[in-house]
Design an enzyme around this catalytic site. Structure first.
Site, PDB file in Angstrom:
ATOM      1  N   MET A  50      41.403 -92.636 -14.381  1.00 58.96           N
ATOM      2  CA  MET A  50      41.232 -92.276 -15.786  1.00 58.96           C
ATOM      3  C   MET A  50      42.564 -91.897 -16.419  1.00 58.96           C
ATOM      4  O   MET A  50      43.336 -91.127 -15.856  1.00 58.96           O
ATOM      5  CB  MET A  50      40.254 -91.101 -15.878  1.00 58.96           C
ATOM      6  CG  MET A  50      40.020 -90.561 -17.263  1.00 58.96           C
ATOM      7  SD  MET A  50      38.842 -89.175 -17.252  1.00 58.96           S
ATOM      8  CE  MET A  50      39.816 -87.893 -16.440  1.00 58.96           C
ATOM      9  N   SER A 124      41.029 -92.383  -7.786  1.00 54.97           N
ATOM     10  CA  SER A 124      40.070 -91.624  -8.586  1.00 54.97           C
ATOM     11  C   SER A 124      38.899 -92.520  -8.988  1.00 54.97           C
ATOM     12  O   SER A 124      38.298 -93.150  -8.132  1.00 54.97           O
ATOM     13  CB  SER A 124      40.774 -91.000  -9.792  1.00 54.97           C
ATOM     14  OG  SER A 124      39.968 -90.016 -10.398  1.00 54.97           O
ATOM     15  N   GLN A 125      38.566 -92.627 -10.293  1.00 54.86           N
ATOM     16  CA  GLN A 125      37.402 -93.415 -10.678  1.00 54.86           C
ATOM     17  C   GLN A 125      37.545 -94.895 -10.305  1.00 54.86           C
ATOM     18  O   GLN A 125      36.547 -95.601 -10.117  1.00 54.86           O
ATOM     19  CB  GLN A 125      37.130 -93.287 -12.177  1.00 54.86           C
ATOM     20  CG  GLN A 125      38.163 -93.899 -13.092  1.00 54.86           C
ATOM     21  CD  GLN A 125      37.833 -93.697 -14.567  1.00 54.86           C
ATOM     22  OE1 GLN A 125      37.053 -92.809 -14.930  1.00 54.86           O
ATOM     23  NE2 GLN A 125      38.420 -94.518 -15.428  1.00 54.86           N
ATOM     24  N   ASP A 241      41.259 -79.990  -5.048  1.00 60.16           N
ATOM     25  CA  ASP A 241      41.100 -80.827  -6.237  1.00 60.16           C
ATOM     26  C   ASP A 241      40.516 -80.018  -7.397  1.00 60.16           C
ATOM     27  O   ASP A 241      39.443 -79.428  -7.270  1.00 60.16           O
ATOM     28  CB  ASP A 241      40.186 -82.006  -5.912  1.00 60.16           C
ATOM     29  CG  ASP A 241      40.400 -83.182  -6.837  1.00 60.16           C
ATOM     30  OD1 ASP A 241      40.559 -82.960  -8.048  1.00 60.16           O
ATOM     31  OD2 ASP A 241      40.407 -84.324  -6.348  1.00 60.16           O
ATOM     32  N   HIS A 297      44.342 -83.149  -7.172  1.00 62.11           N
ATOM     33  CA  HIS A 297      43.882 -84.522  -7.318  1.00 62.11           C
ATOM     34  C   HIS A 297      45.034 -85.535  -7.262  1.00 62.11           C
ATOM     35  O   HIS A 297      45.989 -85.447  -8.038  1.00 62.11           O
ATOM     36  CB  HIS A 297      43.144 -84.649  -8.652  1.00 62.11           C
ATOM     37  CG  HIS A 297      42.353 -85.913  -8.796  1.00 62.11           C
ATOM     38  ND1 HIS A 297      41.348 -86.265  -7.922  1.00 62.11           N
ATOM     39  CD2 HIS A 297      42.418 -86.910  -9.711  1.00 62.11           C
ATOM     40  CE1 HIS A 297      40.817 -87.408  -8.301  1.00 62.11           C
ATOM     41  NE2 HIS A 297      41.454 -87.830  -9.375  1.00 62.11           N
TER      42      HIS A 297
END
Length: 315
Positions: A50, A124-125, A241, A297
């Protein structure tokens, strides 16, 4: 035997022995194609997270540089959705994620350099989106999938938002009330993996992406079979995270249904016990790997990435 043929055979055998020696001592094995020619290293597909892009020099551009230094000659396809990096960043927030994934599937299928298979690294995503590619689009075949901080059971929290912040609590209430409205699901990427444990029934009925790829409504044998074709699924969790809530989603863990306090591990979930995706079978077969490291993260060093990801799964 003709002397030229004999000489060619001996030379070929010598080359083969040298390649075996190099492979054993360096770990850098090239593939031999059907025509007898030596192919390049296994290609790699990257999908960013993102607010990021395929090509920023400080993020995936740096990752690509590290990969090319460690795996000379490797072909890398860093996914970009849109005509430029600005559109790529915008599309990481806005749009229908199922349509984006279909577009990526078409791009990968048309990339002739991926036809013999590729390794995938999701950030991540981008990790759960690449898992959807593996499940929905098995041609060309994905060989290994590396998930760096992916939210495979979704999220239920605002990044870097404390429980004492009035603004955060307001945003949380708005998502709680409106995340599953159809126009939000189809226009906001993050809503497509918003998983409200207090509204499990509504989540399963109205979520357009995560509930589908996790086989939480109708069991898709195709999804299950395609995921199990992976050689390895590597799940990397960042122990401190502050972006992913709950952090255990990175290992397929999540809140127990109906509350937001107690976490259940993947092995305690219906997803695993009923083996909706074949994850239990993959774990038994040694295909499911769990890695963790301290830090926030996607905070890892180049050395860690080389030693724990590239050398173990991509070379």
């Amino acid at each position: 035997m003709n002397r030229n043929v004999e000489k060619w055979t001996i030379n070929r055998a010598c080359i083969f022995i040298v390649l075996i020696f190099l492979c054993a001592n360096t770990g850098r094995c090239l593939r031999e194609g059907e025509d007898g020619k030596i192919d390049s290293p296994v290609p790699i597909v990257l999908w960013h997270g993102m607010g990021d892009s395929c090509c920023f020099s400080f993020s995936l551009g740096k990752i690509q540089e590290i990969l090319q230094n460690e795996i000379p000659g490797v072909y890398i396809n860093s996914i970009r959705i849109g005509d430029n990096v600005i559109e790529d960043v915008e599309n990481s927030y806005f749009g229908n994620i199922n349509e984006q994934i279909q577009r990526v599937c078409e791009q990968l299928s048309q990339d002739t350099r991926l036809q013999n298979g590729y390794n995938a690294v999701g950030f991540s995503q981008g990790a759960q989106f690449l898992r959807a590619v593996a499940q929905r689009c098995p041609d060309p075949p994905m060989l290994n999938l590396i998930s760096l901080g992916g939210q495979h059971q979704g999220v239920f929290g605002i990044p870097k938002c404390s429980d004492t912040s009035r603004l955060c609590n307001y945003m949380r209430r708005m998502l709680h009330l409106g995340a599953y409205l159809w126009y939000i699901q189809e226009s906001l990427v993050q809503a497509a993996y918003w998983h409200d444990p207090l509204k499990e029934d509504e989540y399963r009925k109205k979520n357009i992406f995560l509930a589908d790829i996790n086989n939480e409504n109708t069991i898709s044998a195709e999804y299950k079979d395609n995921l199990q074709k992976l050689r390895t699924l590597v799940l990397v969790k960042f122990e401190n995270d502050t972006m992913v809530e709950p952090t255990e989603s990175e290992w397929f863990g999540f809140y127990k249904p109906g509350q937001t306090k107690e976490i259940q591990k993947l092995q305690q979930s219906e997803l695993y016990q009923q083996d909706w995706l074949g994850l239990r079978a993959m774990e038994v077969a040694g295909k499911l790997h769990y890695l963790s490291l301290p830090g926030d993260h996607l905070q890892f060093t180049a050395t860690w990435f080389v030693e724990n990801i590239i050398k173990k799964y991509l070379v």
